[in-house]
Enzyme design. Structure first.
Site, PDB file in Angstrom:
ATOM      1  N   TYR A 125      20.622  17.994  61.884  1.00 27.03           N
ATOM      2  CA  TYR A 125      19.605  18.762  62.236  1.00 27.03           C
ATOM      3  C   TYR A 125      19.728  20.217  62.009  1.00 27.03           C
ATOM      4  O   TYR A 125      18.783  20.885  61.795  1.00 27.03           O
ATOM      5  CB  TYR A 125      19.182  18.588  63.715  1.00 27.03           C
ATOM      6  CG  TYR A 125      18.981  16.952  64.224  1.00 27.03           C
ATOM      7  CD1 TYR A 125      18.704  16.114  63.153  1.00 27.03           C
ATOM      8  CD2 TYR A 125      18.859  16.569  65.540  1.00 27.03           C
ATOM      9  CE1 TYR A 125      18.551  14.768  63.680  1.00 27.03           C
ATOM     10  CE2 TYR A 125      18.677  15.517  65.718  1.00 27.03           C
ATOM     11  CZ  TYR A 125      18.684  14.450  64.870  1.00 27.03           C
ATOM     12  OH  TYR A 125      18.108  13.264  65.326  1.00 27.03           O
ATOM     13  N   HIS A 141      25.785   8.625  63.000  1.00 23.25           N
ATOM     14  CA  HIS A 141      24.155   8.674  62.901  1.00 23.25           C
ATOM     15  C   HIS A 141      23.742   7.736  62.188  1.00 23.25           C
ATOM     16  O   HIS A 141      22.519   7.008  62.290  1.00 23.25           O
ATOM     17  CB  HIS A 141      23.823  10.138  62.211  1.00 23.25           C
ATOM     18  CG  HIS A 141      22.691  10.796  62.537  1.00 23.25           C
ATOM     19  ND1 HIS A 141      22.367  11.988  62.531  1.00 23.25           N
ATOM     20  CD2 HIS A 141      21.615   9.904  62.695  1.00 23.25           C
ATOM     21  CE1 HIS A 141      21.090  12.261  62.625  1.00 23.25           C
ATOM     22  NE2 HIS A 141      20.578  11.079  62.732  1.00 23.25           N
TER      23      HIS A 141
END
Ligand SMILES: NC(=O)c1ccc[n+]([C@@H]2O[C@H](COP(=O)([O-])OP(=O)(O)OC[C@H]3O[C@@H](n4cnc5c(N)ncnc54)[C@H](OP(=O)(O)O)[C@@H]3O)[C@@H](O)[C@H]2O)c1
Length: 274
Positions: A47, A105
């Site tokens: 992110y 992830h």
């Protein structure tokens, strides 16, 4: 705050998602969220906002120990050459000695889990994270990860909202005794426009977004809604003071549709179970 628990982990039953929040807005939203009672933050190295999330945490004045902090290792850093460096980089950016939950992830197309899972175990044993888990794993990968790990997995993070049928993978996650975190819990803003959620919400004096979040919470699933607007922080948190009836839960479950998925599997991801 309510909690969900698995394998020694105690996770606040709702968290603040931070994907796409950047720079000063990210710092401000994280610190405002914590000051207004949120106690669970979801970020990821991918992110690009771990520094700002850490800054927001410190600016809030809330004690580090009172906040459940999750970050994730991106799929291209799952090999022995990169994994620990990625985790160390995350901790440096966040400005903390450890996180509460570290997730893979996405699975990697090229690095086998037999290489990654021992690395995940190692960083846990070194105290860089209190708990470990996975995200976006299908049933076969979750089975494999559970077989390989020596330290308990406590959580899988997947897309869950009323428009997507995740029955099979949810069943597998529960069979393995893990908690579930729901990303896109208000279907990236699509829940607020849904007439069924709106009607049910009206009956409870709640918004359609709150109904979507409540539908998850009531199944023991931890939603991590994201907002860039301070006024929505209180709205998204106010989902613990009403209950959906069995009939309402069932009606919401019927909103699932074949094209309900929002996050498409990346080219590197294995097939979803649907
Ligand atoms: N593990 C993974 O692969 C993965 C993938 C995707 C996401 N995630 C995590 O999950 C978090 C949540 O998912 P998401 O951000 O994709 O989707 P989401 O939380 O379902 O939706 C976010 C969108 O909904 C809007 N919104 C928020 N609260 C609202 C409300 N009360 N009424 C109306 N609209 C509202 C937001 O707009 P405003 O900003 O205008 O409020 C934003 O556009 C992410 O931030 C990230 O931390 C993880």
């Amino acid at each position: 705050m309510q909690y969900v628990e698995a394998n020694g982990a105690r996770i606040p039953a709702i968290g603040f998602g931070t994907m796409t929040l950047k720079d000063a807005l990210c710092v401000d939203m994280v610190s405002t969220a914590l000051r207004s009672g949120w106690r669970h933050l979801d970020t990821a190295q991918m992110y690009g906002n771990e520094r700002e999330v850490g800054e927001g945490l410190r600016a809030s004045g809330v004690k580090r120990d009172d906040v459940f902090l999750t970050t994730k290792v991106w799929w291209d850093k799952l090999g022995a050459a990169d994994f620990e460096r990625s985790v160390d980089e995350s901790l440096t950016k966040l400005g903390v000695p450890s996180v509460d939950l570290l997730l893979i992830h996405w699975p990697s197309p090229s690095v086998p889990l037999s290489e990654t899972i021992p690395l995940l175990n190692k960083v846990k044993r070194e105290g860089k994270t209190k708990h470990i888990g996975v995200a976006n794993f299908n049933i076969a990968l979750l089975d494999e990860a559970s077989r390989l790990t020596k330290e308990p997995l406590v959580n899988e993070q997947i897309e869950v909202h009323p428009f997507l049928d995740q029955t099979k993978i949810l069943g597998a996650i529960r069979r393995h005794g893990l908690t579930v975190t729901a990303y896109c819990p208000i279907a990236r803003g699509k829940a607020p426009g849904d007439t069924t959620l709106e009607r049910i919400g009206k009956a409870h004096g709640k918004s359609p977004g709150q109904v979507s979040l409540r539908w998850l919470v009531q199944q023991g699933i931890v939603p991590i809604p994201r907002t860039s607007k301070k006024e929505r922080l209180a709205e998204n948190m106010a989902v613990f003071d009403f209950a959906l009836s069995d009939a309402e839960m069932a009606e919401i479950a019927k909103l699932k549709r074949p094209d309900g998925r929002i996050v498409s599997p990346s080219p590197q991801a294995p097939k979803w179970d649907s």
